[in-house]
Design an enzyme around this catalytic site. Structure first.
Site, PDB file in Angstrom:
ATOM      1  N   GLY A  17      31.135 -14.365  -4.952  1.00  0.00           N
ATOM      2  CA  GLY A  17      31.781 -13.010  -5.711  1.00  0.00           C
ATOM      3  C   GLY A  17      32.588 -12.475  -5.648  1.00  0.00           C
ATOM      4  O   GLY A  17      33.568 -13.680  -5.435  1.00  0.00           O
ATOM      5  N   ASN A  90      33.392  -4.745   1.242  1.00  0.00           N
ATOM      6  CA  ASN A  90      33.226  -5.176  -0.486  1.00  0.00           C
ATOM      7  C   ASN A  90      30.858  -5.757  -0.287  1.00  0.00           C
ATOM      8  O   ASN A  90      30.317  -5.495  -0.957  1.00  0.00           O
ATOM      9  CB  ASN A  90      33.715  -6.634  -0.409  1.00  0.00           C
ATOM     10  CG  ASN A  90      32.924  -7.315  -1.447  1.00  0.00           C
ATOM     11  OD1 ASN A  90      33.612  -7.495  -2.621  1.00  0.00           O
ATOM     12  ND2 ASN A  90      32.491  -8.166  -1.501  1.00  0.00           N
ATOM     13  N   ALA A  91      30.808  -5.369   0.978  1.00  0.00           N
ATOM     14  CA  ALA A  91      29.315  -5.940   1.374  1.00  0.00           C
ATOM     15  C   ALA A  91      28.978  -5.010   0.628  1.00  0.00           C
ATOM     16  O   ALA A  91      28.741  -4.079   0.492  1.00  0.00           O
ATOM     17  CB  ALA A  91      29.108  -6.373   2.023  1.00  0.00           C
ATOM     18  N   GLY A  92      28.190  -5.250  -0.694  1.00  0.00           N
ATOM     19  CA  GLY A  92      27.015  -4.015  -1.247  1.00  0.00           C
ATOM     20  C   GLY A  92      25.672  -4.357  -1.671  1.00  0.00           C
ATOM     21  O   GLY A  92      25.108  -3.707  -2.246  1.00  0.00           O
ATOM     22  N   GLY A 155      16.926   1.631 -13.063  1.00  0.00           N
ATOM     23  CA  GLY A 155      16.212   1.461 -12.207  1.00  0.00           C
ATOM     24  C   GLY A 155      16.974   1.353 -10.514  1.00  0.00           C
ATOM     25  O   GLY A 155      16.534  -0.121 -10.690  1.00  0.00           O
ATOM     26  N   TYR A 159      20.312   2.583  -5.380  1.00  0.00           N
ATOM     27  CA  TYR A 159      21.562   2.167  -5.006  1.00  0.00           C
ATOM     28  C   TYR A 159      22.654   2.898  -5.223  1.00  0.00           C
ATOM     29  O   TYR A 159      23.701   2.673  -4.233  1.00  0.00           O
ATOM     30  CB  TYR A 159      21.831   0.734  -5.658  1.00  0.00           C
ATOM     31  CG  TYR A 159      23.614  -0.231  -6.162  1.00  0.00           C
ATOM     32  CD1 TYR A 159      23.302  -0.536  -5.210  1.00  0.00           C
ATOM     33  CD2 TYR A 159      23.373  -0.086  -7.505  1.00  0.00           C
ATOM     34  CE1 TYR A 159      24.723  -1.724  -5.459  1.00  0.00           C
ATOM     35  CE2 TYR A 159      25.305  -1.013  -7.946  1.00  0.00           C
ATOM     36  CZ  TYR A 159      25.396  -1.202  -6.564  1.00  0.00           C
ATOM     37  OH  TYR A 159      26.619  -2.678  -6.686  1.00  0.00           O
ATOM     38  N   GLY A 190      32.918  -1.859 -12.867  1.00  0.00           N
ATOM     39  CA  GLY A 190      31.647  -2.315 -13.894  1.00  0.00           C
ATOM     40  C   GLY A 190      31.000  -3.055 -13.670  1.00  0.00           C
ATOM     41  O   GLY A 190      31.134  -4.210 -12.653  1.00  0.00           O
ATOM     42  N   ILE A 192      30.667  -7.385 -13.374  1.00  0.00           N
ATOM     43  CA  ILE A 192      31.132  -8.378 -13.460  1.00  0.00           C
ATOM     44  C   ILE A 192      29.791  -9.637 -14.031  1.00  0.00           C
ATOM     45  O   ILE A 192      28.829 -10.190 -13.976  1.00  0.00           O
ATOM     46  CB  ILE A 192      30.967  -8.502 -12.089  1.00  0.00           C
ATOM     47  CG1 ILE A 192      31.735  -7.768 -10.957  1.00  0.00           C
ATOM     48  CG2 ILE A 192      31.585  -9.756 -10.959  1.00  0.00           C
ATOM     49  CD1 ILE A 192      33.203  -7.519 -11.350  1.00  0.00           C
TER      50      ILE A 192
HETATM   51  N1  NAD Z   1      28.147  -8.411  -9.554  1.00  0.00           N
HETATM   52  C1  NAD Z   1      28.183  -6.664 -10.501  1.00  0.00           C
HETATM   53  O1  NAD Z   1      27.864  -6.019 -11.995  1.00  0.00           O
HETATM   54  C2  NAD Z   1      28.982  -5.418 -10.070  1.00  0.00           C
HETATM   55  C3  NAD Z   1      28.797  -4.493 -10.030  1.00  0.00           C
HETATM   56  C4  NAD Z   1      29.355  -3.431  -9.609  1.00  0.00           C
HETATM   57  C5  NAD Z   1      29.836  -2.939  -8.418  1.00  0.00           C
HETATM   58  N2  NAD Z   1      29.279  -4.615  -7.146  1.00  0.00           N
HETATM   59  C6  NAD Z   1      30.103  -4.106  -5.846  1.00  0.00           C
HETATM   60  O2  NAD Z   1      30.511  -5.735  -6.205  1.00  0.00           O
HETATM   61  C7  NAD Z   1      30.770  -6.056  -4.177  1.00  0.00           C
HETATM   62  C8  NAD Z   1      30.616  -7.697  -4.332  1.00  0.00           C
HETATM   63  O3  NAD Z   1      29.615  -7.521  -5.642  1.00  0.00           O
HETATM   64  P1  NAD Z   1      28.685  -8.541  -5.805  1.00  0.00           P
HETATM   65  O4  NAD Z   1      28.042  -9.067  -7.508  1.00  0.00           O
HETATM   66  O5  NAD Z   1      30.222 -10.208  -5.844  1.00  0.00           O
HETATM   67  O6  NAD Z   1      27.897  -9.175  -4.885  1.00  0.00           O
HETATM   68  P2  NAD Z   1      27.132 -10.873  -4.164  1.00  0.00           P
HETATM   69  O7  NAD Z   1      25.651 -11.018  -3.544  1.00  0.00           O
HETATM   70  O8  NAD Z   1      27.721 -12.000  -5.147  1.00  0.00           O
HETATM   71  O9  NAD Z   1      27.872 -11.290  -2.738  1.00  0.00           O
HETATM   72  C9  NAD Z   1      27.493  -9.982  -1.508  1.00  0.00           C
HETATM   73  C10 NAD Z   1      27.918 -10.969  -0.392  1.00  0.00           C
HETATM   74  O10 NAD Z   1      27.590  -9.811   0.272  1.00  0.00           O
HETATM   75  C11 NAD Z   1      27.089 -10.702   1.788  1.00  0.00           C
HETATM   76  N3  NAD Z   1      26.165  -9.665   2.480  1.00  0.00           N
HETATM   77  C12 NAD Z   1      25.144  -9.060   1.358  1.00  0.00           C
HETATM   78  N4  NAD Z   1      24.592  -8.030   2.494  1.00  0.00           N
HETATM   79  C13 NAD Z   1      25.472  -7.816   4.114  1.00  0.00           C
HETATM   80  C14 NAD Z   1      24.919  -7.206   5.556  1.00  0.00           C
HETATM   81  N5  NAD Z   1      24.717  -6.393   5.769  1.00  0.00           N
HETATM   82  N6  NAD Z   1      26.327  -7.806   5.748  1.00  0.00           N
HETATM   83  C15 NAD Z   1      27.134  -8.728   5.623  1.00  0.00           C
HETATM   84  N7  NAD Z   1      27.327  -9.584   3.940  1.00  0.00           N
HETATM   85  C16 NAD Z   1      26.298  -8.638   3.328  1.00  0.00           C
HETATM   86  C17 NAD Z   1      25.463 -12.279   0.638  1.00  0.00           C
HETATM   87  O11 NAD Z   1      25.250 -12.120   1.998  1.00  0.00           O
HETATM   88  C18 NAD Z   1      26.675 -12.392  -0.200  1.00  0.00           C
HETATM   89  O12 NAD Z   1      27.336 -13.216   0.312  1.00  0.00           O
HETATM   90  C19 NAD Z   1      29.226  -5.228  -4.079  1.00  0.00           C
HETATM   91  O13 NAD Z   1      29.516  -4.263  -3.274  1.00  0.00           O
HETATM   92  C20 NAD Z   1      28.416  -5.106  -5.216  1.00  0.00           C
HETATM   93  O14 NAD Z   1      27.732  -3.683  -5.203  1.00  0.00           O
HETATM   94  C21 NAD Z   1      29.149  -5.606  -8.127  1.00  0.00           C
END
Ligand code: NAD
Length: 248
Positions: A17, A90-92, A155, A159, A190, A192
Site C-alpha cells: 500500500g 505509516n503503519a496505521g 463507524g 481509529y 484521504g 486511497i
Molecule cells: N487506505 C486508505 O484509504 C487510507 C485513508 C486514510 C489514511 N490511511 C493511512 O495510510 C496509512 C497506510 O494505509 P494503507 O491503506 O496503505 O495500509 P495497508 O493496510 O494496506 O498496509 C499497512 C501495512 O502496515 C502493516 N502493519 C499493521 N500493523 C503494524 C504494526 N503494528 N507494526 C508494523 N506494521 C504494521 C500491515 O502488515 C500492512 O502491511 C495508514 O496509516 C492508514 O491509516 C489510509
C-alpha cells in the site's frame, strides 16, 4: 531538489500500500530504506522491488506497538544501514480493521487503533529522536487520516481517536525538537485506491472533489518534500492531502 543520497530512512508498515509506495520513492531519491512491517515476507517484497530498481534497502520486521521491539529494531537498522535520518510513521491499519458504530463496540475493540496510531507513533519517535537530535539532523513524517481531524459517520471512531492522538503528539514533539534541526510533520490523507472491487472504488471516487482516489505516489510526493533538506522550515504541521475531501 529533494536529493536523499546517503540518507537512511525507516518506513513503518511498508510491506504494501501507501508505505510501500513511500519506501520505493525514498529509495529512488537515493535513500537507503529500512522497510518495516509486522510481516517479514511483505517487507521482503518491498525490499525486492527497491533492489530491482537499483536501490538500497533492508527488511526491518517488528511490531511498532511493542516499545522494546521498536528499540531493538531501530538499533538493528542503525547497525545495518547507519544512523537514521528519516522516520516515516505509516503503519496505521491494524490487521482485521473493520467498521462498526461506536455504540456497538467494546473497549477491547478500541485498543488496537490507539495502540497503533498513537503509541506506535510515539514508540518510533522516541526510539530515533535522541540520535537525530545529537546529529542535529532529522525528518519525521506521520501518515494520518482525515478521520483524525474531522468527524465521519462511518463507524471508525476508535481509529479516528488513535489518529487524532498521533496528530496532537506530533505537534508537541515538533516543538520540542525544532531547535535541534529535526522537523516533524503529519500528512492527513484521504481515500486511497486500495480496494479491489471496482464498484466500491467507483462509488468512493465519486465522493472526492477531484473525482479520483489517491495513489501511493500522491502521498509519496509530499513525503519526499517533507523528508528533504529543502523542508527545514516546515515543522509542526498537519497537511491535508485528499483530492479536496477535507479543506481547512
Ligand atoms: N487506505 C486508505 O484509504 C487510507 C485513508 C486514510 C489514511 N490511511 C493511512 O495510510 C496509512 C497506510 O494505509 P494503507 O491503506 O496503505 O495500509 P495497508 O493496510 O494496506 O498496509 C499497512 C501495512 O502496515 C502493516 N502493519 C499493521 N500493523 C503494524 C504494526 N503494528 N507494526 C508494523 N506494521 C504494521 C500491515 O502488515 C500492512 O502491511 C495508514 O496509516 C492508514 O491509516 C489510509
Amino acid at each position: 531538489m529533494f536529493d536523499l543520497t546517503d540518507r537512511v530512512a525507516v518506513v513503518t508498515g511498508a510491506g504494501q500500500g501507501v508505505g510501500a509506495g513511500i519506501a520505493e520513492a525514498l529509495a529512488k531519491q537515493g535513500a537507503a530504506v529500512a522497510v518495516n512491517d509486522l510481516f517479514d515476507d511483505r517487507a521482503a517484497g518491498t525490499v525486492d522491488a527497491i533492489k530491482s530498481a537499483g536501490g538500497r534497502a533492508c527488511v526491518a520486521a517488528f511490531d511498532v506497538c511493542d516499545y522494546d521491539a521498536v528499540k531493538a529494531g531501530m538499533e538493528a537498522v542503525v547497525a545495518e544501514l547507519g544512523p537514521i535520518d528519516i522516520l516515516i510513521n505509516n503503519a496505521g491499519v491494524p490487521p482485521g480493521m473493520g467498521v462498526k458504530q461506536f455504540r456497538e463496540t467494546t473497549p477491547d475493540e478500541w485498543r488496537p487503533y490507539i495502540e497503533l496510531n498513537t503509541f506506535g507513533v510515539m514508540n518510533c519517535c522516541h526510539a530515533v529522536a535522541d540520535g537525530m537530535c545529537e546529529r542535529g539532523r532529522g525528518r519525521v513524517v506521520t501518515i494520518s487520516s482525515g478521520a483524525g481531524t474531522v468527524g465521519i459517520p462511518l463507524g471508525i471512531a476508535a481509529y479516528g481517536a488513535g489518529k487524532g492522538g498521533g496528530i496532537a503528539f506530533m505537534r508537541h514533539f515538533a516543538m520540542e525538537i525544532a531547535k535541534e534541526g529535526v522537523t516533524a510533520n503529519t500528512v492527513a490523507i484521504g481515500l486511497i485506491d486500495n480496494h479491489t472491487d471496482p464498484g466500491v472504488t467507483e462509488h468512493m471516487a465519486r465522493t472526492v472533489p477531484t473525482g479520483t482516489l489517491g495513489q501511493p505516489q500522491d502521498i509519496a510526493a509530499v513525503v519526499l518534500y517533507l523528508a528533504s533538506d529543502e523542508a527545514g522550515w516546515m515543522t509542526g504541521q498537519t497537511i491535508q492531502l485528499n483530492g479536496g475531501n477535507v479543506t481547512t
